[in-house]
Design an enzyme around this catalytic site. Structure first.
Site, PDB file in Angstrom:
ATOM      1  CB  THR A 290      -0.907  -0.023   1.249  1.00  0.00           C
ATOM      2  OG1 THR A 290      -1.674  -1.226   1.200  1.00  0.00           O
ATOM      3  CG2 THR A 290      -1.829   1.173   1.300  1.00  0.00           C
TER       4      THR A 290
ATOM      5  CD  GLU B  16      -3.433  -6.575   0.826  1.00  0.00           C
ATOM      6  OE1 GLU B  16      -4.380  -7.379   0.909  1.00  0.00           O
ATOM      7  OE2 GLU B  16      -3.112  -5.801   1.742  1.00  0.00           O
TER       8      GLU B  16
ATOM      9  CG  PHE C 284     -16.458  -3.096   7.919  1.00  0.00           C
ATOM     10  CD1 PHE C 284     -15.926  -4.337   7.619  1.00  0.00           C
ATOM     11  CD2 PHE C 284     -15.604  -2.128   8.428  1.00  0.00           C
ATOM     12  CE1 PHE C 284     -14.581  -4.604   7.826  1.00  0.00           C
ATOM     13  CE2 PHE C 284     -14.269  -2.378   8.647  1.00  0.00           C
ATOM     14  CZ  PHE C 284     -13.758  -3.628   8.341  1.00  0.00           C
TER      15      PHE C 284
ATOM     16  N   GLY D 243     -16.957  -1.077  18.637  1.00  0.00           N
ATOM     17  CA  GLY D 243     -16.011  -1.885  19.412  1.00  0.00           C
ATOM     18  C   GLY D 243     -15.057  -1.009  20.186  1.00  0.00           C
TER      19      GLY D 243
ATOM     20  N   GLY E 255      -7.860  -1.398  15.003  1.00  0.00           N
ATOM     21  CA  GLY E 255      -6.406  -1.581  15.113  1.00  0.00           C
ATOM     22  C   GLY E 255      -5.897  -2.281  13.877  1.00  0.00           C
TER      23      GLY E 255
ATOM     24  CB  CYS F  70      -4.508  -2.245   7.103  1.00  0.00           C
ATOM     25  SG  CYS F  70      -3.640  -3.765   6.718  1.00  0.00           S
TER      26      CYS F  70
ATOM     27  CE  LYS G 151       0.471   0.006   6.550  1.00  0.00           C
ATOM     28  NZ  LYS G 151       0.468   0.219   5.127  1.00  0.00           N
TER      29      LYS G 151
ATOM     30  CE  LYS H 273      -8.918  -9.230  10.989  1.00  0.00           C
ATOM     31  NZ  LYS H 273      -9.445  -9.028   9.648  1.00  0.00           N
TER      32      LYS H 273
HETATM   33  C1  UGA Z   1      -8.314  -4.269   6.402  1.00  0.00           C
HETATM   34  C2  UGA Z   1      -9.373  -4.261   5.276  1.00  0.00           C
HETATM   35  O1  UGA Z   1     -10.611  -4.778   5.759  1.00  0.00           O
HETATM   36  C3  UGA Z   1      -8.895  -5.100   4.084  1.00  0.00           C
HETATM   37  O2  UGA Z   1      -9.832  -4.989   3.026  1.00  0.00           O
HETATM   38  C4  UGA Z   1      -7.527  -4.587   3.637  1.00  0.00           C
HETATM   39  O3  UGA Z   1      -7.026  -5.333   2.545  1.00  0.00           O
HETATM   40  C5  UGA Z   1      -6.557  -4.675   4.794  1.00  0.00           C
HETATM   41  O4  UGA Z   1      -7.045  -3.860   5.872  1.00  0.00           O
HETATM   42  C6  UGA Z   1      -5.209  -4.177   4.334  1.00  0.00           C
HETATM   43  O5  UGA Z   1      -5.099  -3.006   3.963  1.00  0.00           O
HETATM   44  O6  UGA Z   1      -4.280  -4.988   4.216  1.00  0.00           O
HETATM   45  P1  UGA Z   1      -7.710  -5.953   8.396  1.00  0.00           P
HETATM   46  O7  UGA Z   1      -6.831  -4.867   8.914  1.00  0.00           O
HETATM   47  O8  UGA Z   1      -7.177  -7.338   8.300  1.00  0.00           O
HETATM   48  O9  UGA Z   1      -8.225  -5.606   6.905  1.00  0.00           O
HETATM   49  O10 UGA Z   1      -8.968  -6.041   9.349  1.00  0.00           O
HETATM   50  P2  UGA Z   1     -10.509  -5.600   9.332  1.00  0.00           P
HETATM   51  O11 UGA Z   1     -11.344  -6.797   9.385  1.00  0.00           O
HETATM   52  O12 UGA Z   1     -10.772  -4.620   8.268  1.00  0.00           O
HETATM   53  O13 UGA Z   1     -10.606  -4.860  10.745  1.00  0.00           O
HETATM   54  C7  UGA Z   1      -9.896  -3.666  11.019  1.00  0.00           C
HETATM   55  C8  UGA Z   1     -10.255  -3.124  12.385  1.00  0.00           C
HETATM   56  O14 UGA Z   1     -11.577  -2.618  12.413  1.00  0.00           O
HETATM   57  C9  UGA Z   1     -10.192  -4.184  13.493  1.00  0.00           C
HETATM   58  O15 UGA Z   1      -9.621  -3.618  14.632  1.00  0.00           O
HETATM   59  C10 UGA Z   1     -11.651  -4.535  13.720  1.00  0.00           C
HETATM   60  O16 UGA Z   1     -11.915  -5.018  15.008  1.00  0.00           O
HETATM   61  C11 UGA Z   1     -12.311  -3.198  13.487  1.00  0.00           C
HETATM   62  N1  UGA Z   1     -13.731  -3.331  13.076  1.00  0.00           N
HETATM   63  C12 UGA Z   1     -14.056  -3.883  11.899  1.00  0.00           C
HETATM   64  C13 UGA Z   1     -14.722  -2.878  13.919  1.00  0.00           C
HETATM   65  O17 UGA Z   1     -14.461  -2.370  15.037  1.00  0.00           O
HETATM   66  N2  UGA Z   1     -16.029  -2.983  13.531  1.00  0.00           N
HETATM   67  C14 UGA Z   1     -16.385  -3.523  12.344  1.00  0.00           C
HETATM   68  O18 UGA Z   1     -17.604  -3.570  12.040  1.00  0.00           O
HETATM   69  C15 UGA Z   1     -15.368  -3.992  11.504  1.00  0.00           C
END
Ligand code: UGA
Length: 434
Positions: free
Chosen positions: A122, A150, A252, A256, A260, A263, A266, A321
């Site tokens: 990224t 990605e 989404f 919470g 964190g 991704c 940052k 998560k």
């Molecule tokens: C995120 C994106 O969802 C991916 O599409 C992207 O490719 C990735 O970053 C990246 O740039 O590599 P990720 O960081 O693995 O993926 O995790 P997420 O599932 O997006 O969750 C991110 C944060 O948001 C977590 O702390 C999660 O607990 C929080 N979250 C997510 C919530 O508090 N509520 C929600 O409804 C969804």
């Protein structure tokens, strides 16, 4: 096709393995000998469901190999993916040292015309142009630089890669567009519109836009849940009420303890930095709400428990998560630091995240335990931080007996039923629910 992946971190490893699984020959390169040695013997340095099996299968089929030898990888490949880290600098800017270094090294070994260097890391808009300049200084051969961001989420990365909702190809030339389409065509077979082609700079910005949009949904829900708390409204019902509007959607929208991971924090910071000349107030607000949100579980604990010094507090969940051992920017780090500074005794348990958490916080006041019940025994309060499946339906009667008064529960993921918790006798609070 013959493919090289530079960087065997999370993105490189998952992408390389899935691309090999399509029948391509993939060489993954890293500069860390320890990682390469482990991978070649089938040991995966991260916890990602399904990855270990897929790596082993593809090594066995001789489609996937791991090496320190970048020269061999570049010389033998038509497409070279750059998948190295772009961490956050102190001022929020993306640190591009590794990607520029990787580009320079790749440039040295380009031995034939028409290789494609595809950036999966990224990166801020126009990084592709800089990569192009760096490589031009190293080779006289014709080459193409593309952006192929990605969109994998940790914990379900294999599924995300193999059943993508879209594949973005940022190409400034027809040649790279055609080649990359050929590589990703198996994923677009059912629905050709899945492959979206755009200019390189647009693709770079699309990736930041996606994460910023998702992070803003989370911050918005977190803020609304705080308002719901003032009035005794229920965020779960609010989610249903707004999510049934197609323009909003239900996904989404879970409040919470703050977002964190490696991704969102940052990438939102990097985009805000990149757009600083236009005063990016929306992005700044998303980040500010997240800082406030990370304090919410602690503040709720204080409200229900009163003075907390000397009390034993159990933190359930350390990874940012569920379904990952990644603790980077995890809200649990903030929480545990706050608990330490208030002189509490801290028991923690996480199914996968404890080894990584220990590397960040090895304070004597933290007791790492073997199970949810070990962690809870003798504690005055529980703070649930991560939505692991195994936390969804534990034996609450047993938990009640194991705890000391006043038996406080702060459920930062709204996993448990408030009515049931209070009926058992817990002093219970969650996020935005009465
Ligand atoms: C995120 C994106 O969802 C991916 O599409 C992207 O490719 C990735 O970053 C990246 O740039 O590599 P990720 O960081 O693995 O993926 O995790 P997420 O599932 O997006 O969750 C991110 C944060 O948001 C977590 O702390 C999660 O607990 C929080 N979250 C997510 C919530 O508090 N509520 C929600 O409804 C969804």
């Amino acid at each position: 096709m013959k493919i090289a992946i530079v960087g065997c971190g999370y993105v490189g490893l998952v992408s390389g393995t899935c691309i090999a699984n399509l029948g391509n020959d993939v060489i993954c390169v890293d500069i860390n000998p320890e990682i390469i040695e482990k991978l070649n013997s089938g040991i995966i340095p991260i916890y990602e469901p399904g990855l270990s099996e897929l790596v082993k299968e593809n090594i066995k089929a001789k489609r996937l190999k791991f090496t320190l030898n970048l020269k061999e990888a570049v010389e033998n490949s038509e497409i070279i993916f750059l998948a190295v880290n772009t961490p956050q600098s102190d001022n929020g800017e993306a640190n591009l040292t590794s990607i520029f270094k990787a580009a320079e090294e790749v440039g040295k070994y380009i031995n034939t015309d028409n290789k494609i260097i595809a950036c999966k890391s990224t990166v801020p808009p126009n990084t592709g142009t800089k990569i192009e300049e760096i490589i031009k200084n190293k080779t006289n051969k014709k080459f193409y630089v593309a952006s192929v961001p990605e969109f994998l989420a940790e914990g379900r990365a294999i599924e995300d890669f193999q059943k993508p909702e879209r594949i973005v190809l940022g190409c400034n030339e027809f040649y790279s567009e055609e080649k990359l389409k050929e590589l990703f065509e198996p994923y677009g077979r059912k629905d050709l519109n899945k492959i979206i082609v755009m200019s390189r700079v647009t693709s770079e910005l699309t990736k930041y836009a996606a994460n910023s949009m998702l992070a803003s949904r989370v911050s918005m829900m977190n803020e609304i849940s705080a308002i719901a708390d003032i009035y005794g409204a229920d965020i779960t019902k609010i989610r249903e009420g707004i999510g049934s509007d197609k323009r909003i959607g239900k996904e989404f929208l879970f409040p919470g303890p703050g977002f964190g991971g490696s991704c969102f924090p940052k990438d939102v910071s990097a985009l805000a930095y990149t757009g600083s000349s236009i005063n990016p107030v929306m992005l700044q607000a998303v980040l500010e709400r997240n800082i406030l949100q990370k304090q919410v579980p602690f503040n709720k604990l204080k409200n229900l428990l009163g003075p907390i010094t000397g009390k034993t507090i159990t933190v359930l969940g350390l990874s940012f998560k569920a379904n990952t051992d990644d603790v980077r920017e995890s809200p649990s780090i903030d929480l545990v630091k706050r608990l330490i500074s208030h002189g509490t005794i801290i028991n923690v348990y996480d199914p996968q995240g404890m080894p990584n958490f220990k590397k960040i916080l090895s304070d004597d006041s933290i007791k790492y335990t073997e199970s949810i019940y070990d962690a809870i025994e003798g504690s005055h309060a529980i703070i649930l931080m991560t939505e692991w499946n195994q936390f969804r339906n534990p034996d609450f009667e047993k938990i009640f007996k194991l705890m000391k008064d006043p038996k406080v529960i702060i459920d930062s993921r709204n996993l448990w039923n408030p009515e049931r918790m209070r009926k058992i006798g817990f002093k219970y609070d969650s996020i935005g629910r009465p």
